[in-house]
Design an enzyme around this catalytic site. Sequence first.
Site, mmCIF file in Angstrom:
data_model
loop_
_atom_site.group_PDB
_atom_site.id
_atom_site.type_symbol
_atom_site.label_atom_id
_atom_site.label_comp_id
_atom_site.label_asym_id
_atom_site.label_seq_id
_atom_site.Cartn_x
_atom_site.Cartn_y
_atom_site.Cartn_z
ATOM 1 N N ARG A 130 45.130 6.076 -28.165
ATOM 2 C CA ARG A 130 43.882 6.715 -28.064
ATOM 3 C C ARG A 130 42.618 6.338 -28.238
ATOM 4 O O ARG A 130 41.792 6.780 -28.869
ATOM 5 C CB ARG A 130 44.012 8.303 -29.120
ATOM 6 C CG ARG A 130 45.398 8.974 -28.741
ATOM 7 C CD ARG A 130 45.301 10.237 -29.446
ATOM 8 N NE ARG A 130 46.575 10.906 -29.344
ATOM 9 C CZ ARG A 130 47.440 11.110 -30.083
ATOM 10 N NH1 ARG A 130 47.681 10.446 -31.062
ATOM 11 N NH2 ARG A 130 48.842 11.907 -29.836
ATOM 12 N N GLU A 246 26.847 12.913 -17.116
ATOM 13 C CA GLU A 246 26.366 13.309 -16.045
ATOM 14 C C GLU A 246 26.293 14.889 -15.968
ATOM 15 O O GLU A 246 27.088 15.642 -14.954
ATOM 16 C CB GLU A 246 27.521 13.160 -15.051
ATOM 17 C CG GLU A 246 27.059 12.578 -13.508
ATOM 18 C CD GLU A 246 27.911 11.587 -12.943
ATOM 19 O OE1 GLU A 246 29.232 11.793 -13.062
ATOM 20 O OE2 GLU A 246 27.359 11.028 -11.823
ATOM 21 N N ARG A 251 21.646 11.676 -14.132
ATOM 22 C CA ARG A 251 22.529 10.479 -13.948
ATOM 23 C C ARG A 251 22.772 10.646 -12.285
ATOM 24 O O ARG A 251 22.941 9.288 -11.543
ATOM 25 C CB ARG A 251 24.056 10.409 -14.643
ATOM 26 C CG ARG A 251 24.626 9.293 -14.462
ATOM 27 C CD ARG A 251 25.529 9.215 -15.555
ATOM 28 N NE ARG A 251 26.326 7.628 -15.220
ATOM 29 C CZ ARG A 251 27.147 7.068 -16.160
ATOM 30 N NH1 ARG A 251 26.993 7.662 -17.645
ATOM 31 N NH2 ARG A 251 27.559 5.882 -15.838
ATOM 32 N N ASN A 255 23.202 7.620 -7.806
ATOM 33 C CA ASN A 255 23.877 7.716 -6.371
ATOM 34 C C ASN A 255 22.950 7.666 -5.280
ATOM 35 O O ASN A 255 23.291 7.801 -4.177
ATOM 36 C CB ASN A 255 24.333 9.086 -6.396
ATOM 37 C CG ASN A 255 25.704 9.149 -7.248
ATOM 38 O OD1 ASN A 255 26.308 8.164 -7.547
ATOM 39 N ND2 ASN A 255 26.271 10.238 -7.700
ATOM 40 N N HIS A 262 29.278 6.122 0.732
ATOM 41 C CA HIS A 262 30.693 6.510 0.477
ATOM 42 C C HIS A 262 31.348 6.701 1.896
ATOM 43 O O HIS A 262 32.590 6.393 2.255
ATOM 44 C CB HIS A 262 30.931 7.387 -0.262
ATOM 45 C CG HIS A 262 30.497 6.979 -1.743
ATOM 46 N ND1 HIS A 262 30.211 7.827 -2.876
ATOM 47 C CD2 HIS A 262 30.824 5.529 -2.447
ATOM 48 C CE1 HIS A 262 30.263 6.961 -3.842
ATOM 49 N NE2 HIS A 262 30.467 5.910 -3.805
ATOM 50 N N HIS A 276 30.562 -2.725 -0.253
ATOM 51 C CA HIS A 276 29.936 -1.500 -0.933
ATOM 52 C C HIS A 276 28.389 -1.452 -0.557
ATOM 53 O O HIS A 276 27.637 -0.465 -0.458
ATOM 54 C CB HIS A 276 30.231 -1.572 -2.379
ATOM 55 C CG HIS A 276 29.753 -0.376 -3.125
ATOM 56 N ND1 HIS A 276 30.005 1.151 -2.820
ATOM 57 C CD2 HIS A 276 28.884 -0.138 -4.186
ATOM 58 C CE1 HIS A 276 29.272 1.817 -3.622
ATOM 59 N NE2 HIS A 276 28.498 1.167 -4.367
#
Lengths: 373, 373
Positions: A130, A246, A251, A255, A262, A276
Amino acid sequence: MGEKMTTASQNIPVRLAGRRYALSIGCGHTPSLGKTFKQADWGNLAIVLTNPTIRSKAARQVMASFKKARVATQLLTVPDTERSKSMSSLSRLLNQLAGSVGPGMRPVLVLVGGGVIGDLGGLAAGLYKRGIPYIQVPTTLLAQVDSSIGGKTAVDLPQGKNLVGLILQPKYVHCDTAFLKTLPERQFRSGLVEAFKSAIIGDTQLFGLLERRSVEQIRKSPSDLRTIVSRAARVKVKVVELDEFETKGIRMKLNLGHTFGHALEAAVNYSSVYTHGEAVAIGTVVATRIARSLKLISAGEADRIVVGLDQLGFPIRVGRKIKRTVLYDAMSKDKKWTSGAHRWVLPRRVGQVVVKDGVPVRMVRQAIESVME
Amino acid sequence: MGEKMTTASQNIPVRLAGRRYALSIGCGHTPSLGKTFKQADWGNLAIVLTNPTIRSKAARQVMASFKKARVATQLLTVPDTERSKSMSSLSRLLNQLAGSVGPGMRPVLVLVGGGVIGDLGGLAAGLYKRGIPYIQVPTTLLAQVDSSIGGKTAVDLPQGKNLVGLILQPKYVHCDTAFLKTLPERQFRSGLVEAFKSAIIGDTQLFGLLERRSVEQIRKSPSDLRTIVSRAARVKVKVVELDEFETKGIRMKLNLGHTFGHALEAAVNYSSVYTHGEAVAIGTVVATRIARSLKLISAGEADRIVVGLDQLGFPIRVGRKIKRTVLYDAMSKDKKWTSGAHRWVLPRRVGQVVVKDGVPVRMVRQAIESVME
C-alpha cells in the site's frame, strides 16, 4: 558555464496540498545522490530499477553513490520499452519487490531511466504494501522535462495506453543533465519537443532561447541544457501545483499537441515511424492552426510556433504513407478516450494556452488537412 | 423494533482530511440506493461487481434499485474467494472495466459482496484511468463491521496476503443488514468476532450487549443486528478518522487479535480449519493473556473477554491437530511481515487497548501455550 561548475545543482520546490518535495537539477551531481538520500532518511534500502542495457551507466553511477553513502542497495531491471508498461510486468516487478525486501527494511524504489521505468516503477511503488516511497532519476530529456514530474504513473491495457495507474508524487526527482550526453539524437530531439511545448504553455523566455538555437548547439552546451531542463520543469511544476489530480481543467494544458499527437502515434501503431515527440510536434501545428481558425492567436504568433518547430528540425507535416482513414479513425477513438469530445488545448500566443470546448469538427479537419503532405 | 420500521436507515459520517463520506446503515433500505446514487450524481454508469453465485440476491436488489432510478448498469462477476485476490484477477477485472465503459460515461464501481469483492474491486477502482469512484455494498457481517470501512484495498502475492494495494476511501458505504439473514451460521459467527473486537477497542456498551446475547438471538433480532453493525462501524470509523494512512500508530489498534490470528490462519494454509474470525477470537485470547502477564489488565476484565468469546461460541483454544512448530514458524514470519517485531495490540480493559512494543518472547510463548489444547 565551464565544466568546473557543472556539479552545481539547483532545487525546484514542488508544493502540493500537505506535501512538498524537490526537483534537483544539475549536471554531473549524481555522486551526491546517496548522501542526499541518507540525510533525508527516506529509507534504508534503495531498490534501483533500471533498463538492463542502455541506461546501465547512469544506474552504475547511482548505485556507486548509494554505496559511498553506505545505503544498502538492490538492483532490478526491466526493458525500457512500451511493452514493459503492462499488467504482467507490473505483477513481475511486485513479486521481485516482495522477494527483495527483508524484515525491518524501509525500502525506497529508485527509478533510473526514461518514461517507461518511471511510469511502471512509480505504480509499483504506490502499490507495494500500500505504498513505499520512490525517487525519480530520469535519464532521457523527455523524462527530465516532462514524464518524471507530476506523479503520473501507469501501465497500458490492450484497450489503450495508460489506462491503469495512479497520481502519486515521488519523494524527490534527481535530474542530472550529464546523462543526456549519450542519448541518441532522435531521442534527444523528441524530448526537446516537450520543452518547446512547455515554452508555449508558459515561458516566453524559454521559447526565445529555443528559437535562437539549433539542436546541435543545445546538445553541446551544458549551460543551455540546464536552462532548458529547469525552465521547462518549472512550467510543468507550476501547472501540477495548481491541479495535481487533474480535476480543475488546468493540468489538461500540458496536453498541448497531444490530442492529434496521440492519434498519429496510434495510427502508426506506436512504431518508430514517429517518436512521441515528433507526433506531438505535428500535433502542436494542428492545434496552432485550429487556434488560428478560431482567431484565438495572431498570424504572427502562430507562425513563430510553426517556424520554431521547423527550425529545430521537428516534423511539421504528416508523411504520405499515413492513410487519412486510419488517422481519422484513431482521432475519433482518442477523443472518446479523453472523454472530452472536441476539447482542445490551443495556443493564444507564445507563453499562453487555453482549453477550448466545442471546437467545430470542420475546423479540426481543416487543420489536419493542412499538415497532410 | 418491528419489521415496519426496518427500512429506516442512519448515516454515520466519515470525516477525513479534505473529504467526507457516509456509511448508511439500515435494514431493507437497498431499494433506495439507486435514488441516493442519482441524487449524489456520483456518475452515470453503475458497474456492479459481485459474486456469480452466493450474493446474487443482493446484487439483483442493487441492480433493480439502479434501474428504478434510471441509472445505467453493467454487471461483472468474480468468485468471492481468496484466490480472486490475485494480480491476474485484478488484470482481468481492469480489462473488463476498459471493455464496459463507453465514451462519455462516468463509471462508478459498486462492490456487492464480502471482503474479497471489496478489496479487489476497490483496488481496481483506484487504478482504472487513475481512479474512478467506488461504493461498498457489504453483504457479509465481516464486511459490514470491518472490511468495507477504512478504504483498505488489496490483492495478494505468492509471498503474502494483501501485499499489493491502496488506502483509498469509497464515496459511500451502503450496509443493509437484511443481507445477513441468509449468511451461513459459521460465516455470521466469524464476522461477529470483529464486532466483539471493536467492542474491546472502544465500546463498552456494545460489549455489554454482546455479553448478554447468544448468536442465535442476535441473528433473529433486526434491532440487535443494526445496533451491533452501527456501533462496531462507529468504533472503526473513529480509529480511521484519527489515522487514515496508518502512519500514527493508532490504526494498528484494529489489529487486536490479528497478530496470532494471522499466524494461525497461515499455519492452516488459510483453509477452513479456522475462519478469519475464529483465528482472531483465539488471537484475542492470546493478546489478553499477554496483557495479563504484563499486568496491563485486571484479572476480572481479562476473564470478561475470554468468557465473552466462549459464551458466544467462538473458539478460545487451538485444536490438537495444529503443530506447535508450524505455528511458531508462521508466527515469526508474521512478525516480520508487520515489521514491528514483538509489537502487540493489548487490551487494558473492555473498551480500551494499547499498542505495546518490546513484549518479551517468553510471555508471548506462555500466552500461546495457554491456548494450546
